[in-house]
Design a protein around this motif. Structure first.
Motif, short mmCIF file in Angstrom:
data_model
loop_
_atom_site.label_atom_id
_atom_site.label_comp_id
_atom_site.label_asym_id
_atom_site.label_seq_id
_atom_site.Cartn_x
_atom_site.Cartn_y
_atom_site.Cartn_z
N GLY A 49 0.78 -1.23 0.00
CA GLY A 49 0.00 0.00 0.00
C GLY A 49 0.81 1.28 0.00
N LEU A 50 2.15 1.16 0.04
CA LEU A 50 3.00 2.35 0.11
C LEU A 50 3.76 2.64 -1.18
CD1 LEU A 50 4.48 1.97 3.71
CD2 LEU A 50 2.50 3.31 2.96
N GLU A 51 3.42 1.94 -2.24
CA GLU A 51 4.17 2.09 -3.49
C GLU A 51 4.17 3.52 -4.02
OE1 GLU A 51 2.36 -2.10 -3.45
OE2 GLU A 51 1.67 -0.08 -2.95
N SER A 52 3.01 4.15 -4.08
CA SER A 52 2.92 5.52 -4.60
C SER A 52 3.70 6.49 -3.73
CB SER A 52 1.47 5.97 -4.71
OG SER A 52 0.80 5.21 -5.69
N ASP A 53 3.55 6.36 -2.41
CA ASP A 53 4.28 7.23 -1.49
C ASP A 53 5.79 7.02 -1.64
OD1 ASP A 53 1.89 8.19 -0.52
OD2 ASP A 53 1.92 6.93 1.28
N PHE A 54 6.20 5.77 -1.81
CA PHE A 54 7.61 5.47 -2.01
C PHE A 54 8.14 6.15 -3.28
CE2 PHE A 54 10.59 2.69 -4.38
CZ PHE A 54 11.74 2.93 -3.61
N ARG A 102 5.21 -4.55 -5.62
CA ARG A 102 5.95 -3.92 -4.53
C ARG A 102 7.46 -4.14 -4.60
NH1 ARG A 102 5.26 -5.97 0.08
NH2 ARG A 102 4.29 -7.93 -0.47
N LYS A 103 7.96 -4.71 -5.70
CA LYS A 103 9.39 -4.99 -5.82
C LYS A 103 10.01 -4.01 -6.82
CE LYS A 103 12.49 -8.88 -6.62
NZ LYS A 103 12.51 -10.34 -6.96
N TYR A 104 11.13 -3.41 -6.40
CA TYR A 104 11.85 -2.44 -7.22
C TYR A 104 13.31 -2.84 -7.30
CZ TYR A 104 7.81 0.61 -6.54
OH TYR A 104 6.53 1.15 -6.52
N LEU A 105 13.97 -2.40 -8.35
CA LEU A 105 15.41 -2.58 -8.52
C LEU A 105 16.05 -1.21 -8.62
CD1 LEU A 105 18.00 -4.22 -9.14
CD2 LEU A 105 17.31 -4.14 -11.56
N LEU A 106 16.98 -0.93 -7.72
CA LEU A 106 17.74 0.32 -7.75
C LEU A 106 19.15 0.01 -8.23
CD1 LEU A 106 18.31 3.31 -7.08
CD2 LEU A 106 18.78 2.57 -4.71
N LEU A 107 19.59 0.74 -9.25
CA LEU A 107 20.95 0.64 -9.77
C LEU A 107 21.59 2.00 -9.67
CD1 LEU A 107 20.14 -1.39 -13.02
CD2 LEU A 107 21.04 -2.30 -10.86
N VAL A 108 22.76 2.07 -9.01
CA VAL A 108 23.47 3.33 -8.87
C VAL A 108 24.91 3.11 -9.35
CG1 VAL A 108 24.15 5.19 -7.32
CG2 VAL A 108 22.10 3.85 -6.82
N LYS A 109 25.37 4.01 -10.19
CA LYS A 109 26.76 3.95 -10.65
C LYS A 109 27.58 4.97 -9.86
CE LYS A 109 25.74 2.27 -15.25
NZ LYS A 109 25.82 2.53 -16.70
N TRP A 110 28.70 4.48 -9.32
CA TRP A 110 29.62 5.29 -8.53
C TRP A 110 31.00 5.25 -9.16
CZ3 TRP A 110 27.53 8.00 -4.60
CH2 TRP A 110 26.34 7.55 -4.04
N GLU A 111 31.78 6.31 -8.98
CA GLU A 111 33.15 6.31 -9.48
C GLU A 111 33.98 5.22 -8.80
OE1 GLU A 111 34.82 10.22 -9.11
OE2 GLU A 111 33.41 11.07 -10.56
N LEU A 134 13.86 9.74 4.43
CA LEU A 134 12.89 9.72 3.34
C LEU A 134 12.49 8.30 2.93
CD1 LEU A 134 14.28 12.49 0.94
CD2 LEU A 134 12.03 12.46 2.03
N LEU A 135 13.42 7.35 2.98
CA LEU A 135 13.18 6.06 2.32
C LEU A 135 13.17 4.81 3.19
CD1 LEU A 135 15.35 6.65 -0.87
CD2 LEU A 135 12.87 6.88 -0.63
#
Length: 97
Positions: A13-18, A48-57, A78-79
């Motif tokens: 139920g928190l997908e939109s807020d997320f 309700r499942k998400y994939l976060l990909l972050v590129k760092w130096e 926030l998260l």
């Protein structure tokens, strides 16, 4: 370049807020030294499942620079309350083939 990969399972139920909070949090992470880019993907098969990909130096850009910053404390506020269970963060380096 280091790729951070995280599966995020958001509480029901928190997908939109997320997603709204993540847009705000994107401004935070993108301001960090060593940050290159990020993407957030919503899973098609699993709700309700998400994939976060972050590129760092470098790995330290994330593990030291970001995580020890005041900005990270705001990111957490926030998260982090959206996740169940709390995600495992993994880092990958590219293999030239």
């Amino acid at each position: 370049m280091i790729l951070e990969a995280v599966i995020l399972n958001v509480k029901p139920g928190l997908e939109s807020d997320f997603e709204v909070a993540f847009k705000e949090a994107s401004k935070i992470i993108s301001s960090i030294d060593g940050y290159l880019s990020h993407e957030l993907h919503r899973c098609i098969e699993v709700e309700r499942k998400y994939l976060l990909l972050v590129k760092w130096e470098t790995l330290e850009s994330h593990t030291v620079g970001f995580r020890s910053s005041a900005e990270y404390q705001e990111w957490k506020k926030l998260l982090h309350h959206f996740y169940e269970p709390f995600p495992t963060v993994e880092h990958f380096e590219e293999i030239e083939i």
